[in-house]
Design an enzyme around this catalytic site. Structure first.
Site, PDB file in Angstrom:
ATOM      1  N   SER A 115      -0.839  -5.786  -2.341  1.00 53.02           N
ATOM      2  CA  SER A 115      -0.380  -6.956  -1.605  1.00 53.02           C
ATOM      3  C   SER A 115       0.306  -7.968  -2.534  1.00 53.02           C
ATOM      4  O   SER A 115       1.328  -7.666  -3.141  1.00 53.02           O
ATOM      5  CB  SER A 115      -1.561  -7.568  -0.856  1.00 53.02           C
ATOM      6  OG  SER A 115      -1.151  -8.486   0.115  1.00 53.02           O
ATOM      7  N   LEU A 116      -0.249  -9.161  -2.692  1.00 51.10           N
ATOM      8  CA  LEU A 116       0.302 -10.137  -3.644  1.00 51.10           C
ATOM      9  C   LEU A 116       0.455  -9.513  -5.022  1.00 51.10           C
ATOM     10  O   LEU A 116       1.471  -9.702  -5.698  1.00 51.10           O
ATOM     11  CB  LEU A 116      -0.610 -11.361  -3.727  1.00 51.10           C
ATOM     12  CG  LEU A 116      -0.389 -12.317  -4.911  1.00 51.10           C
ATOM     13  CD1 LEU A 116       0.931 -13.054  -4.772  1.00 51.10           C
ATOM     14  CD2 LEU A 116      -1.551 -13.291  -5.055  1.00 51.10           C
TER      15      LEU A 116
END
Length: 280
Positions: free
Chosen positions: A99-100
């Site tokens: 994700s991030l």
């Protein structure tokens, strides 16, 4: 078993978890937003011969927060990853990102492609963006909302169990076991109850984000092999589709499961099988 240690970057403490064989292939793991290094606990169990090095990004887990009033820009994590590699005298590593953390990995590998042997990304590839021609309006909105949010405080949980339930039933649900791993580094006790360690500033809207053209410039420099594993019930393949053809050595896989695929037993076993094959 894992090993925990810290490094200092410009007066800030960054916390690190390590698993596996210290002489194994080094893999630097970067977690998602409001998670922490313990996010990779399950994958580490399946990769005992790999040296898995997971960083608590600034403001997350046991790492220090950025100074008060300093926004959390995703590109600032690139310098922290570079400091980690230099601290360990690692000239070249594989990057694992969720994700991030996948977005941070892409920015790092685009900036320093010579330091990255391959990338393995889970339900994420690029940072969130702002359209260049909308930046003035989006900046104004973020500043107004940020000023309002900066005055709030979160009510503490009365027990660890209440925090576990909140994490299990968040926007991206996880199992009880996974919630326990994340809360071990993500929760702290105060006189009035239990609160998150993560910096509340992480939840404020971004004042500035990269635009699509800028992100494209980073993706075009990803000449190394890239394994991208997307979740059927995750962020959505449409978020990254426009960038897939820009990577000459891309392998795209899609697995049943939610955004935290790597914390689901069946998906984690498959992901680590793919990782093991590519690191052999």
């Amino acid at each position: 078993m894992h090993r925990s240690w810290q490094l200092e970057v410009q007066g800030r403490r960054l916390a690190v978890m390590e698993w596996g064989d210290p002489q194994g292939v080094p893999v630097v793991a970067l977690h998602g937003w409001l998670d922490n290094a313990a996010s990779f606990t399950l994958l580490a169990r399946h990769l005992p011969h790999v040296r898995l090095i997971a960083l608590d990004l600034a403001g997350h887990g046991l790492s220090d927060h950025r100074p008060a009033g300093q926004p959390y820009y995703i590109w600032d994590n690139v310098a922290d990853v570079l400091a980690l590699l230099d601290e360990l005298a690692l000239e070249r590593v594989a990057l694992l990102g969720h994700s991030l953390g996948a977005g941070v990995a892409t920015l790092f590998a685009g900036t320093f492609p010579e330091r990255v042997s391959r990338m393995m990304l889970i339900d994420g590839l690029i940072p969130l963006d702002y359209a260049a021609d909308q930046l003035p309006e989006l900046m104004a909105e973020a500043l107004v909302r940020g000023a309002r949010l900066s005055r709030r405080s979160l009510r503490p949980y009365s027990s660890v169990e209440q925090a576990v339930q909140a994490r299990m039933n968040g926007r991206w649900p996880v199992s009880r076991e996974a919630a326990g791993w994340l809360l071990e580094r993500g929760l702290r006790q105060q006189p009035d109850g239990w609160t998150w360690r993560s910096d509340l500033a992480l939840t404020q809207p971004s004042i500035v984000r990269l635009c699509e053209q800028q992100i494209t410039a980073f993706v075009r420099r990803l000449s190394m092999p890239v394994l991208l594993v997307m979740a059927e019930q995750g962020i959505g393949i449409e978020r990254v589709e426009a960038f897939l053809e820009l990577m000459p050595a891309l392998e795209l896989k899609v697995l049943a499961g939610g955004h935290h695929l790597h914390l689901e037993e069946k998906a984690a076993a498959q992901i680590t099988e793919w990782i093991g094959e590519r690191l052999a």
